[in-house]
Design a protein around this motif. Structure first.
Motif, short mmCIF file in Angstrom:
data_model
loop_
_atom_site.label_atom_id
_atom_site.label_comp_id
_atom_site.label_asym_id
_atom_site.label_seq_id
_atom_site.Cartn_x
_atom_site.Cartn_y
_atom_site.Cartn_z
N GLY A 1 -42.54 -7.85 34.29
CA GLY A 1 -42.38 -7.02 35.47
C GLY A 1 -41.12 -7.29 36.28
N ILE A 2 -40.12 -7.89 35.65
CA ILE A 2 -38.87 -8.20 36.35
C ILE A 2 -37.94 -7.00 36.38
N PHE A 3 -37.91 -6.26 35.27
CA PHE A 3 -37.04 -5.08 35.17
C PHE A 3 -37.77 -4.02 34.34
N ASP A 4 -37.74 -2.79 34.82
CA ASP A 4 -38.40 -1.69 34.11
C ASP A 4 -37.36 -0.89 33.32
N PRO A 5 -37.40 -0.92 31.98
CA PRO A 5 -36.43 -0.16 31.19
C PRO A 5 -36.46 1.34 31.44
N SER A 6 -37.55 1.85 32.03
CA SER A 6 -37.60 3.27 32.37
C SER A 6 -36.46 3.66 33.31
N ILE A 7 -36.01 2.69 34.10
CA ILE A 7 -34.89 2.94 35.02
C ILE A 7 -33.65 3.37 34.23
N VAL A 8 -33.45 2.73 33.08
CA VAL A 8 -32.31 3.08 32.22
C VAL A 8 -32.44 4.52 31.77
N TYR A 9 -33.62 4.91 31.29
CA TYR A 9 -33.82 6.29 30.84
C TYR A 9 -33.67 7.27 31.99
N ASP A 10 -34.25 6.94 33.13
CA ASP A 10 -34.20 7.86 34.28
C ASP A 10 -32.78 8.08 34.79
N HIS A 11 -31.89 7.13 34.55
CA HIS A 11 -30.49 7.24 35.00
C HIS A 11 -29.53 7.34 33.81
N LEU A 12 -30.07 7.82 32.68
CA LEU A 12 -29.28 7.84 31.45
C LEU A 12 -28.04 8.73 31.58
N GLY A 13 -28.19 9.88 32.21
CA GLY A 13 -27.03 10.76 32.38
C GLY A 13 -25.93 10.11 33.19
N GLU A 14 -26.31 9.41 34.26
CA GLU A 14 -25.32 8.71 35.08
C GLU A 14 -24.66 7.59 34.28
N ILE A 15 -25.45 6.92 33.44
CA ILE A 15 -24.91 5.83 32.62
C ILE A 15 -23.92 6.38 31.60
N PHE A 16 -24.29 7.48 30.92
CA PHE A 16 -23.37 8.08 29.95
C PHE A 16 -22.10 8.57 30.64
N SER A 17 -22.25 9.15 31.82
CA SER A 17 -21.08 9.63 32.55
C SER A 17 -20.15 8.47 32.91
N ALA A 18 -20.73 7.37 33.39
CA ALA A 18 -19.93 6.18 33.71
C ALA A 18 -19.25 5.62 32.47
N ALA B 1 -30.06 -0.58 19.60
CA ALA B 1 -31.37 -1.23 19.58
C ALA B 1 -32.01 -1.23 20.97
N VAL B 2 -31.21 -1.53 21.99
CA VAL B 2 -31.74 -1.59 23.36
C VAL B 2 -32.28 -0.23 23.79
N LEU B 3 -31.54 0.83 23.49
CA LEU B 3 -32.00 2.17 23.89
C LEU B 3 -33.19 2.63 23.05
N ALA B 4 -33.25 2.24 21.78
CA ALA B 4 -34.42 2.58 20.97
C ALA B 4 -35.68 1.99 21.60
N VAL B 5 -35.61 0.75 22.04
CA VAL B 5 -36.73 0.10 22.72
C VAL B 5 -37.02 0.79 24.05
N THR B 6 -35.96 1.16 24.77
CA THR B 6 -36.10 1.85 26.06
C THR B 6 -36.89 3.15 25.91
N TYR B 7 -36.53 3.95 24.91
CA TYR B 7 -37.20 5.23 24.71
C TYR B 7 -38.68 5.03 24.37
N CYS B 8 -38.95 4.00 23.59
CA CYS B 8 -40.33 3.70 23.22
C CYS B 8 -41.15 3.32 24.46
N ILE B 9 -40.59 2.47 25.31
CA ILE B 9 -41.27 2.04 26.53
C ILE B 9 -41.45 3.22 27.48
N LYS B 10 -40.45 4.08 27.59
CA LYS B 10 -40.55 5.24 28.48
C LYS B 10 -41.68 6.16 28.04
N GLN B 11 -41.79 6.41 26.75
CA GLN B 11 -42.88 7.26 26.28
C GLN B 11 -44.24 6.63 26.58
#
Length: 434
Positions: free
Chosen positions: A126-143, A208-218
């Motif tokens: 519970g230290i970091f939620d990978p869903s945050i990465v998915y929820d801000h994916l567009g901003e991350i790709f833009s950056a 690999a990190v994003l593959a895990v992220t997508y799995c956790i988000k689902q």
């Protein structure tokens, strides 16, 4: 300075470079928008843009946020620290055209394990939620799009001002130099290899990190992970694990040993890999498909078999080179051609060309199982939409082009010996067909 690599068909190549420089960044955003906000439908995105024009495209382009920069910065710093600090075996790369032999520290598999354990551990506790990465994916790709462009500009300037070795030089054309790169082996200091970082520790690791992220988000969206997402994630992780297991072998490939550090390689690994290569999983987040146990197992086994064959192709070639041809392939002494070539400094050297095993089936046979594996981790998305298969199509075009470029390079390098090799192994990728 060593002569820069030859760029064939100057006008066509120049136009292609300008097209990729201008079209790739918008495509990354359109891919993300279609997968996440347009139900994976290219027609839905097209209708929106048709109705709203340029302003519609501007509206859907997410602005790089402070959070996005923080995520990218923490991830990049973590991977750079692992690259520098983790222990690893000393590995020598191939001798460059200018006579340099790069030295690496092979700690990719350790970095891969530490990265995934840390990432999953942060979520589990519970230290970091990978869903945050998915929820801000567009901003991350833009950056990443803008940040990586600046990074490539700095690489271009470094190649002019402070090249790391004599394997550098200019064609005299700014666009070509920026696109292909100025340096073959750019480094910061003696130990931090920039291409290893961009290609392996940032690009492939992010896959690999994003593959895990997508799995956790689902899982967080639906309370479970669909078997289609599990097949996709497992196959991608098996493939990336294979890559890091074999990372030292990758340092002998065209990406590292022949392609310079420019927009083509570095921007591609920093932006294109995390966005496009992971796109089938990105689609599956909001499209959970129930394959059924039997079909899921069939797809999983077929994908793993393709990944194994791809690995075994590289293993055969590595073993052949390591033993100077004194090994067995498929239980027999390997068939080979003893070739000689002249370096840019006029020195004559010898090399062995393998013509048996997988390498007797086609000159670039290892591309066939790689393309097939990408199909098997995409097919769990089924066929409701075209876009999840973009990566398979892109990879096919990329590897067919790479096979041609590698053939051209070897033909120039080995001359009559390559002609003899092509007579013994007449097919490029698909035995009996192409």
């Amino acid at each position: 300075m060593a002569e820069p690599k030859t760029v064939h068909s100057p006008l066509v190549t120049y136009v292609s470079m300008l097209s990729l420089l201008t079209l790739c960044p918008p495509f990354v955003i359109l891919l993300w928008y279609t997968m996440v906000h347009a139900d994976g439908s290219v027609l839905q995105t097209f209708d929106y843009l048709k109705s709203n024009g340029l302003q519609g495209f501007i509206n859907i382009w997410p602005r790089p946020s402070v959070l996005a920069w923080k995520i990218i910065g923490c991830y990049a710093a973590f991977e750079a620290a692992l690259q520098l600090l983790l222990p690893g075996k000393r590995v020598e790369g191939p001798i460059s055209p200018a006579g340099n032999r790069p030295v690496y520290k092979a700690n990719g598999l350790q970095a891969y394990a530490v990265t995934l354990i840390t990432y999953i551990g942060l979520w589990w506790f519970g230290i970091f939620d990978p869903s945050i990465v998915y929820d801000h994916l567009g901003e991350i790709f833009s950056a990443l799009i803008f940040g990586s462009f600046v990074f490539c500009v700095l690489l271009y300037l470094k190649g002019h001002i402070a090249p790391s070795s004599t394997d550098s030089g200019s064609t005299g054309n700014l666009i070509i130099d920026f696109y292909w790169g100025m340096e073959l082996y750019p480094r910061i200091g003696k130990h931090f290899d920039i291409k290893v970082f961009t290609n392996c520790r940032f690009g492939m690791m992010s896959w690999a990190v994003l593959a895990v992220t997508y799995c956790i988000k689902q899982y967080e969206l639906y309370g479970k992970v669909a078997d289609s997402m599990l097949v996709n994630t497992v196959l991608m992780l098996v493939y990336v694990t294979k890559f890091f297991w074999w990372e030292a072998g990758y340092w002998n490939t065209m990406d590292i040993a022949h392609d310079r550090a420019g927009f083509y390689i570095c921007w591609g690994c920093l932006v294109w890999v995390p966005s496009v290569y992971t796109s089938p999983g990105m689609y599956l987040v909001n499209h959970p498909v129930n394959l059924g146990t039997q079909l899921a197992i069939y797809i999983l086994v077929a994908g793993i078999l393709c990944i194994y064959i791809n690995y075994d192709c590289d293993r055969q070639r590595q073993e052949f080179r390591r033993t100077n041809g004194k090994c067995t392939i498929w239980g027999k002494a390997p068939s080979k051609i003893a070739a000689s070539y002249t370096t840019t400094t006029g020195e004559t050297k010898s090399s062995l060309l393998l013509t048996s095993g997988w390498w007797g089936q086609a000159r670039h046979f290892h591309y066939l199982p790689e393309i097939s594996a990408s199909f098997f981790w995409t097919v769990p998305a089924l066929f409701n939409h075209f876009l999840p298969y973009f990566y398979v199509i892109f990879l096919t075009i990329l590897l067919v082009d790479r096979a041609k470029r590698d053939d051209d390079r070897c033909r120039s390098k080995y001359g009559k010996y390559w002609k003899l090799y092509c007579e013994k192994v007449p097919y490029k990728i698909i035995p009996g067909i192409y």
